[in-house]
Scaffold this motif. Structure first.
Motif, PDB file in Angstrom:
ATOM      1  N   LEU A  79       0.806  -1.217   0.000  1.00  0.00           N
ATOM      2  CA  LEU A  79       0.000   0.000   0.000  1.00  0.00           C
ATOM      3  C   LEU A  79       0.842   1.271   0.000  1.00  0.00           C
ATOM      4  O   LEU A  79       2.062   1.234   0.177  1.00  0.00           O
ATOM      5  CB  LEU A  79      -0.929  -0.021   1.205  1.00  0.00           C
ATOM      6  CG  LEU A  79      -1.757  -1.309   1.361  1.00  0.00           C
ATOM      7  CD1 LEU A  79      -2.598  -1.263   2.622  1.00  0.00           C
ATOM      8  CD2 LEU A  79      -2.629  -1.561   0.129  1.00  0.00           C
ATOM      9  N   GLN A  80       0.151   2.395  -0.157  1.00  0.00           N
ATOM     10  CA  GLN A  80       0.822   3.680  -0.357  1.00  0.00           C
ATOM     11  C   GLN A  80       1.709   4.079   0.819  1.00  0.00           C
ATOM     12  O   GLN A  80       2.745   4.700   0.631  1.00  0.00           O
ATOM     13  CB  GLN A  80      -0.243   4.762  -0.608  1.00  0.00           C
ATOM     14  CG  GLN A  80       0.285   5.983  -1.343  1.00  0.00           C
ATOM     15  CD  GLN A  80       0.440   7.198  -0.454  1.00  0.00           C
ATOM     16  OE1 GLN A  80      -0.144   7.275   0.624  1.00  0.00           O
ATOM     17  NE2 GLN A  80       1.229   8.158  -0.897  1.00  0.00           N
ATOM     18  N   ARG A  81       1.335   3.707   2.023  1.00  0.00           N
ATOM     19  CA  ARG A  81       2.135   4.045   3.205  1.00  0.00           C
ATOM     20  C   ARG A  81       3.246   3.028   3.460  1.00  0.00           C
ATOM     21  O   ARG A  81       3.865   3.022   4.525  1.00  0.00           O
ATOM     22  CB  ARG A  81       1.240   4.180   4.441  1.00  0.00           C
ATOM     23  CG  ARG A  81       0.234   5.313   4.331  1.00  0.00           C
ATOM     24  CD  ARG A  81      -0.583   5.498   5.593  1.00  0.00           C
ATOM     25  NE  ARG A  81       0.235   5.980   6.683  1.00  0.00           N
ATOM     26  CZ  ARG A  81       0.343   5.398   7.875  1.00  0.00           C
ATOM     27  NH1 ARG A  81      -0.318   4.276   8.130  1.00  0.00           N
ATOM     28  NH2 ARG A  81       1.087   5.917   8.822  1.00  0.00           N
ATOM     29  N   GLY A  82       3.496   2.154   2.469  1.00  0.00           N
ATOM     30  CA  GLY A  82       4.595   1.209   2.610  1.00  0.00           C
ATOM     31  C   GLY A  82       4.300   0.064   3.558  1.00  0.00           C
ATOM     32  O   GLY A  82       5.165  -0.370   4.323  1.00  0.00           O
ATOM     33  N   GLU A  83       3.081  -0.456   3.503  1.00  0.00           N
ATOM     34  CA  GLU A  83       2.667  -1.555   4.376  1.00  0.00           C
ATOM     35  C   GLU A  83       2.103  -2.702   3.552  1.00  0.00           C
ATOM     36  O   GLU A  83       1.511  -2.465   2.497  1.00  0.00           O
ATOM     37  CB  GLU A  83       1.574  -1.094   5.349  1.00  0.00           C
ATOM     38  CG  GLU A  83       1.999  -0.012   6.304  1.00  0.00           C
ATOM     39  CD  GLU A  83       0.822   0.547   7.095  1.00  0.00           C
ATOM     40  OE1 GLU A  83       1.003   0.780   8.304  1.00  0.00           O
ATOM     41  OE2 GLU A  83      -0.254   0.739   6.522  1.00  0.00           O
ATOM     42  N   PRO A  84       2.248  -3.941   4.040  1.00  0.00           N
ATOM     43  CA  PRO A  84       1.504  -5.036   3.418  1.00  0.00           C
ATOM     44  C   PRO A  84       0.034  -4.912   3.794  1.00  0.00           C
ATOM     45  O   PRO A  84      -0.301  -4.540   4.926  1.00  0.00           O
ATOM     46  CB  PRO A  84       2.130  -6.295   4.052  1.00  0.00           C
ATOM     47  CG  PRO A  84       2.666  -5.830   5.372  1.00  0.00           C
ATOM     48  CD  PRO A  84       3.072  -4.395   5.185  1.00  0.00           C
ATOM     49  N   ALA A  85      -0.856  -5.194   2.863  1.00  0.00           N
ATOM     50  CA  ALA A  85      -2.290  -5.163   3.159  1.00  0.00           C
ATOM     51  C   ALA A  85      -2.627  -6.264   4.155  1.00  0.00           C
ATOM     52  O   ALA A  85      -2.036  -7.351   4.132  1.00  0.00           O
ATOM     53  CB  ALA A  85      -3.098  -5.337   1.886  1.00  0.00           C
TER      54      ALA A  85
END
Length: 408
Positions: free
Chosen positions: A42-48
């Motif tokens: 995702l955009q904030r650099g996290e795995p969904a």
């Protein structure tokens, strides 16, 4: 058929998202809703939290009619590129409107702010550069630089996260000469980054994830904040795979990547700049968890979000050369799911689409989509080995999800 587009992550789909879908159809008087949705990172650099397929089901069960995957090269990006990719997709699929939530709730304020910045562009850019040179992060510098402009108080508050995204959505529409009409609705009750529940029925995705992860068995009841279909699918995913995805699941893979990569090789990774490669390796040598690693890495200049994006790019080996292809417009439409109305719309629109339609990966060979494949492979590494093989094959063979009206 009129279509309204939404740009989403649904991590996970909650009551606020359901309100947004209903309000988008009402405001636009559209027949269907088309979602450009981020994939597994995702955009904030996290795995969904759960896979794109499960989040597609959540969307379709709660009012979306077509779901397209926003490619990795746009999804794991700063706001401008994120917006460029999503807007280009919604334009290509023929959306008449784009509706987004914002703290402002007034569409005119976005246009006035864009026009104001165009008249102040040199001063604004000079202010940003001066502030960054003092060690401030880019988002903070951009916000401060804007407020230092004369009369800026009369315009949009660009310190608010949804206002920032909306600003870039409308700027992308204008830059791309898109025929999409933008609409905005006021974000309801919970703020974007709220970590605690702020009302009885509406909560941010951040607070919902925090509540889920705070329970050892992930059986915390968030049912009042999510539609029943979301709760059912979250339980199903955890029962099937034994986890919800979070950064700690990938820490050892990231640590291995950092410790076997030279500083020279790290400098080739997208967003690794200004000697950051040395800090990354030094922190990886000392940290015993992802949280500890991030705390050692964090500085005033680099936001937590940007550092997380860097970490995703290291995991996927997304290089500066690869990512330069993703600054302007998307090059394909990856269909993840559709309702009966969505299928009808697509049949009518198919010959008018502005980009190639990809309904099955095995039939599409374009190089740009390889980053999506890599990202899915890495994402699935968190899942127990016995199930990983099937999931990797599924990425190539999984047809778009079709949800008939009776199942919604």
């Amino acid at each position: 058929m009129k279509a309204v587009g939404v740009i989403v992550e649904y991590n996970p789909f909650h009551n606020g998202h359901a309100f947004h879908l209903r309000a988008s159809k009402e405001a636009s008087k559209a027949d269907i809703v088309i979602a450009a949705m981020s994939g597994n990172f995702l955009q904030r650099g996290e795995p969904a939290l759960v896979s794109k397929w499960y989040r597609t089901r959540m969307a379709l069960m709660n009012g979306a009619d077509l779901v397209f995957e926003l490619p990795y090269g746009f999804a794991v990006q700063h706001a401008q590129n994120f917006a460029n990719g999503a807007v280009s997709m919604l334009t290509a699929v023929g959306c008449d409107f784009l509706c987004f939530g914002s703290e402002s709730g007034e569409i005119d304020s976005f246009f006035k702010t864009i026009h104001f910045l165009q008249t102040q562009q040199k001063t604004y850019n000079d202010n940003i550069k001066r502030l960054i040179d003092t060690g401030v992060s880019y988002p903070k510098a951009a916000s401060l630089a804007f407020h230092q402009l004369p009369s800026s108080g009369q315009f949009l508050d660009l310190a608010k996260p949804n206002n920032i995204l909306g600003f870039h959505y409308i700027k992308a529409i204008l830059d791309q000469n898109s025929s999409i009409t933008p609409l905005t609705i006021t974000r309801k009750n919970a703020n974007y980054h709220d970590e605690h529940f702020a009302s009885e029925t509406i909560a941010s995705a951040t607070s919902i994830r925090k509540a889920i992860f705070s329970s050892e068995k992930h059986d915390v009841d968030v049912g009042q904040y999510v539609p029943p279909q979301t709760k059912q699918l979250l339980n199903e995913y955890y029962h099937q795979y034994g986890l919800f995805h979070r950064w700690e699941n990938y820490w050892r893979f990231l640590q291995y990547r950092l410790l076997q990569t030279t500083p020279e090789q790290l400098r080739e990774i997208y967003e690794v700049e200004e000697g950051l490669e040395n800090r990354l390796i030094a922190a990886a040598l000392e940290a015993s968890s992802f949280l500890e690693f991030m705390e050692k890495l964090k500085t005033k200049r680099y936001t937590w979000t940007r550092l997380q994006r860097v970490c995703v790019h290291i995991l996927t080996n997304a290089t500066k050369t690869e990512m330069t292809r993703f600054s302007d417009k998307a090059s394909y439409l990856r269909l993840l799911g559709m309702s009966t109305a969505g299928k009808e719309y697509l049949n009518r629109q198919k010959k008018l689409l502005g980009l190639p339609l990809v309904s099955k990966l095995s039939a599409y060979k374009q190089e740009d989509i390889l980053l999506d494949v890599k990202a899915t492979r890495i994402y699935n590494m968190a899942i127990p080995f016995a199930q990983t093989k099937n999931l990797l094959q599924q990425e190539y063979s999984h047809p778009p999800i079709y949800l008939a009206e009776k199942d919604r």
